[in-house]
Design a protein around this motif. Structure first.
Motif, PDB file in Angstrom:
ATOM      1  N   HIS A  48       5.875   1.921  -0.590  1.00 22.82           N
ATOM      2  CA  HIS A  48       4.559   1.707   0.016  1.00 22.82           C
ATOM      3  C   HIS A  48       3.616   2.787  -0.491  1.00 22.82           C
ATOM      4  O   HIS A  48       4.013   3.647  -1.285  1.00 22.82           O
ATOM      5  CB  HIS A  48       4.627   1.694   1.546  1.00 22.82           C
ATOM      6  CG  HIS A  48       5.031   2.979   2.185  1.00 22.82           C
ATOM      7  ND1 HIS A  48       6.272   3.554   2.001  1.00 22.82           N
ATOM      8  CD2 HIS A  48       4.361   3.815   3.027  1.00 22.82           C
ATOM      9  CE1 HIS A  48       6.352   4.670   2.703  1.00 22.82           C
ATOM     10  NE2 HIS A  48       5.198   4.854   3.331  1.00 22.82           N
ATOM     11  N   GLY A  49       2.366   2.736  -0.030  1.00 24.40           N
ATOM     12  CA  GLY A  49       1.332   3.568  -0.627  1.00 24.40           C
ATOM     13  C   GLY A  49       0.852   4.737   0.191  1.00 24.40           C
ATOM     14  O   GLY A  49      -0.221   5.281  -0.117  1.00 24.40           O
ATOM     15  N   HIS A  53       4.377   8.973  -0.744  1.00 22.54           N
ATOM     16  CA  HIS A  53       5.235   8.053  -1.506  1.00 22.54           C
ATOM     17  C   HIS A  53       4.538   7.618  -2.803  1.00 22.54           C
ATOM     18  O   HIS A  53       5.146   7.651  -3.869  1.00 22.54           O
ATOM     19  CB  HIS A  53       5.607   6.840  -0.649  1.00 22.54           C
ATOM     20  CG  HIS A  53       6.438   7.218   0.523  1.00 22.54           C
ATOM     21  ND1 HIS A  53       7.806   7.092   0.545  1.00 22.54           N
ATOM     22  CD2 HIS A  53       6.097   7.774   1.723  1.00 22.54           C
ATOM     23  CE1 HIS A  53       8.281   7.540   1.698  1.00 22.54           C
ATOM     24  NE2 HIS A  53       7.260   7.960   2.420  1.00 22.54           N
ATOM     25  N   LEU A  54       3.273   7.255  -2.700  1.00 23.91           N
ATOM     26  CA  LEU A  54       2.482   6.928  -3.896  1.00 23.91           C
ATOM     27  C   LEU A  54       2.407   8.137  -4.822  1.00 23.91           C
ATOM     28  O   LEU A  54       2.618   8.032  -6.034  1.00 23.91           O
ATOM     29  CB  LEU A  54       1.081   6.491  -3.473  1.00 23.91           C
ATOM     30  CG  LEU A  54       0.080   6.180  -4.565  1.00 23.91           C
ATOM     31  CD1 LEU A  54       0.521   4.987  -5.389  1.00 23.91           C
ATOM     32  CD2 LEU A  54      -1.305   5.922  -3.938  1.00 23.91           C
ATOM     33  N   VAL A  68       4.533  -0.259 -12.994  1.00 24.01           N
ATOM     34  CA  VAL A  68       4.765   0.048 -11.586  1.00 24.01           C
ATOM     35  C   VAL A  68       5.042  -1.249 -10.835  1.00 24.01           C
ATOM     36  O   VAL A  68       4.308  -2.232 -10.988  1.00 24.01           O
ATOM     37  CB  VAL A  68       3.549   0.757 -10.963  1.00 24.01           C
ATOM     38  CG1 VAL A  68       3.761   0.998  -9.470  1.00 24.01           C
ATOM     39  CG2 VAL A  68       3.270   2.072 -11.689  1.00 24.01           C
ATOM     40  N   VAL A  69       6.096  -1.230 -10.020  1.00 27.19           N
ATOM     41  CA  VAL A  69       6.386  -2.348  -9.123  1.00 27.19           C
ATOM     42  C   VAL A  69       5.974  -1.930  -7.716  1.00 27.19           C
ATOM     43  O   VAL A  69       6.452  -0.916  -7.197  1.00 27.19           O
ATOM     44  CB  VAL A  69       7.878  -2.711  -9.131  1.00 27.19           C
ATOM     45  CG1 VAL A  69       8.150  -3.863  -8.153  1.00 27.19           C
ATOM     46  CG2 VAL A  69       8.338  -3.089 -10.537  1.00 27.19           C
ATOM     47  N   ALA A  70       5.079  -2.702  -7.129  1.00 27.08           N
ATOM     48  CA  ALA A  70       4.620  -2.424  -5.772  1.00 27.08           C
ATOM     49  C   ALA A  70       4.231  -3.735  -5.115  1.00 27.08           C
ATOM     50  O   ALA A  70       3.915  -4.722  -5.795  1.00 27.08           O
ATOM     51  CB  ALA A  70       3.419  -1.475  -5.789  1.00 27.08           C
ATOM     52  N   ILE A  71       4.253  -3.753  -3.792  1.00 31.13           N
ATOM     53  CA  ILE A  71       3.876  -4.964  -3.074  1.00 31.13           C
ATOM     54  C   ILE A  71       2.464  -5.382  -3.475  1.00 31.13           C
ATOM     55  O   ILE A  71       1.636  -4.550  -3.853  1.00 31.13           O
ATOM     56  CB  ILE A  71       4.047  -4.759  -1.561  1.00 31.13           C
ATOM     57  CG1 ILE A  71       4.205  -6.114  -0.861  1.00 31.13           C
ATOM     58  CG2 ILE A  71       2.898  -3.928  -0.977  1.00 31.13           C
ATOM     59  CD1 ILE A  71       4.800  -6.014   0.529  1.00 31.13           C
ATOM     60  N   VAL A  72       2.172  -6.655  -3.399  1.00 30.58           N
ATOM     61  CA  VAL A  72       1.051  -7.264  -4.102  1.00 30.58           C
ATOM     62  C   VAL A  72      -0.287  -6.575  -3.871  1.00 30.58           C
ATOM     63  O   VAL A  72      -1.030  -6.306  -4.827  1.00 30.58           O
ATOM     64  CB  VAL A  72       0.992  -8.778  -3.765  1.00 30.58           C
ATOM     65  CG1 VAL A  72       0.906  -9.036  -2.274  1.00 30.58           C
ATOM     66  CG2 VAL A  72      -0.136  -9.462  -4.509  1.00 30.58           C
ATOM     67  N   GLU A  73      -0.631  -6.241  -2.640  1.00 29.31           N
ATOM     68  CA  GLU A  73      -1.942  -5.638  -2.389  1.00 29.31           C
ATOM     69  C   GLU A  73      -2.043  -4.251  -3.008  1.00 29.31           C
ATOM     70  O   GLU A  73      -3.064  -3.888  -3.593  1.00 29.31           O
ATOM     71  CB  GLU A  73      -2.225  -5.573  -0.883  1.00 29.31           C
ATOM     72  CG  GLU A  73      -2.369  -6.917  -0.207  1.00 29.31           C
ATOM     73  CD  GLU A  73      -1.043  -7.540   0.224  1.00 29.31           C
ATOM     74  OE1 GLU A  73      -1.055  -8.637   0.786  1.00 29.31           O
ATOM     75  OE2 GLU A  73       0.024  -6.905  -0.029  1.00 29.31           O
ATOM     76  N   LEU A  74      -0.978  -3.467  -2.873  1.00 35.07           N
ATOM     77  CA  LEU A  74      -0.972  -2.131  -3.453  1.00 35.07           C
ATOM     78  C   LEU A  74      -0.955  -2.207  -4.972  1.00 35.07           C
ATOM     79  O   LEU A  74      -1.625  -1.412  -5.658  1.00 35.07           O
ATOM     80  CB  LEU A  74       0.243  -1.348  -2.940  1.00 35.07           C
ATOM     81  CG  LEU A  74       0.396   0.089  -3.428  1.00 35.07           C
ATOM     82  CD1 LEU A  74      -0.800   0.938  -3.022  1.00 35.07           C
ATOM     83  CD2 LEU A  74       1.698   0.695  -2.889  1.00 35.07           C
ATOM     84  N   GLY A 119       1.799  -4.236   3.279  1.00 28.01           N
ATOM     85  CA  GLY A 119       3.077  -4.165   3.968  1.00 28.01           C
ATOM     86  C   GLY A 119       4.008  -3.183   3.283  1.00 28.01           C
ATOM     87  O   GLY A 119       4.067  -3.124   2.058  1.00 28.01           O
ATOM     88  N   PRO A 120       4.742  -2.396   4.053  1.00 30.63           N
ATOM     89  CA  PRO A 120       5.767  -1.535   3.467  1.00 30.63           C
ATOM     90  C   PRO A 120       6.993  -2.351   3.082  1.00 30.63           C
ATOM     91  O   PRO A 120       7.175  -3.479   3.543  1.00 30.63           O
ATOM     92  CB  PRO A 120       6.081  -0.554   4.593  1.00 30.63           C
ATOM     93  CG  PRO A 120       5.853  -1.364   5.829  1.00 30.63           C
ATOM     94  CD  PRO A 120       4.690  -2.272   5.518  1.00 30.63           C
ATOM     95  N   ALA A 121       7.841  -1.772   2.259  1.00 34.56           N
ATOM     96  CA  ALA A 121       9.019  -2.500   1.788  1.00 34.56           C
ATOM     97  C   ALA A 121      10.191  -1.550   1.614  1.00 34.56           C
ATOM     98  O   ALA A 121      10.024  -0.335   1.470  1.00 34.56           O
ATOM     99  CB  ALA A 121       8.728  -3.191   0.448  1.00 34.56           C
TER     100      ALA A 121
END
Length: 224
Positions: A48-49, A53-54, A68-74, A119-121
């Motif tokens: 998550h961002g 963590h980011l 970079v792999v991150a959830i779609v919005e981030l 969303g966090p993952a």
């Protein structure tokens, strides 16, 4: 393959020439094992961002060319800074030459420093014939038990510090749900609110579950 703890929730997974970084928060991290400029990266994975963590993701990605792999919005935010991104949502898998990563739920909140809500993952990573599950920042929740129904988890990277995530007591229960061969605790003792006793966590997990716990100091490596 090797797992190097970089401090807080940051890890380097390596196999041959492949270097997969997870949550590379190094600048401003009092427990950082290395400086961001000293790291190479094949791929960067984010749970998550939040700033812890980011971290140095964008700078490392620009310097090394790592996607970079991150959830779609981030991922959308990071991509707007000129970085190559993959943008799965929860349940999505991204495949690479070195293996794959799947995003699974984590129970937390997340807004990036630039204000992007997302969303966090958790991250289920397959590299070098091993499956590593970084739970991300999360509270204890029952769906953690679903992850090992699909993949046998060799190593779980698990937050234990409390306050912002589950504490060591809930993490011991989480270890019972995840059923990893080995658990490596993280996200503790970086700042006063998340100080805890990792050796007590180790004792609880090893007496209550079949998992073994390896407590790493920043910079130390575990080879599963």
């Amino acid at each position: 393959m090797d797992i190097r703890f970089l401090g807080h929730a940051a890890f380097e997974l390596s196999d041959g020439d492949t270097r997969v970084l997870i949550d590379p928060f190094l600048s401003g991290n009092p427990k950082a094992a290395v400086e961001a400029g000293d790291l190479e990266a094949t791929t960067i994975l984010l749970t998550h961002g939040h700033v812890d963590h980011l971290g140095d993701t964008v700078d490392i990605a620009k310097r090394t060319g790592a996607p970079v792999v991150a959830i779609v919005e981030l991922a959308g935010e990071i991509g707007s800074e000129g970085v190559d991104v993959f943008d799965p949502n929860l349940g999505g898998t991204v495949e690479f030459d070195w293996g794959w990563v799947r995003l699974v739920p984590a129970w937390h909140t997340a807004v990036s420093p630039k204000g992007t809500a997302h969303g966090p993952a958790g991250l289920v990573v397959n590299l070098g014939g091993r499956t590593i599950y970084h739970l991300g920042d999360t509270a204890l929740f029952s769906d953690l038990a679903l992850v090992p129904r699909r993949d046998d988890i060799d190593v779980a990277l698990m937050c234990i510090g409390g306050h912002y995530t589950m504490d060591r007591h809930d993490a011991a229960l989480a270890a019972d749900l995840v059923k990893a061969q080995t658990v490596i605790p993280c996200h503790f003792n970086t700042f006063p609110p998340i100080e805890t006793d990792a050796e007590a966590f180790k004792s609880d997990v090893e007496s209550q579950t079949s998992s073994k716990v390896v407590v790493l100091e920043p910079g130390e490596t575990h080879s599963p």
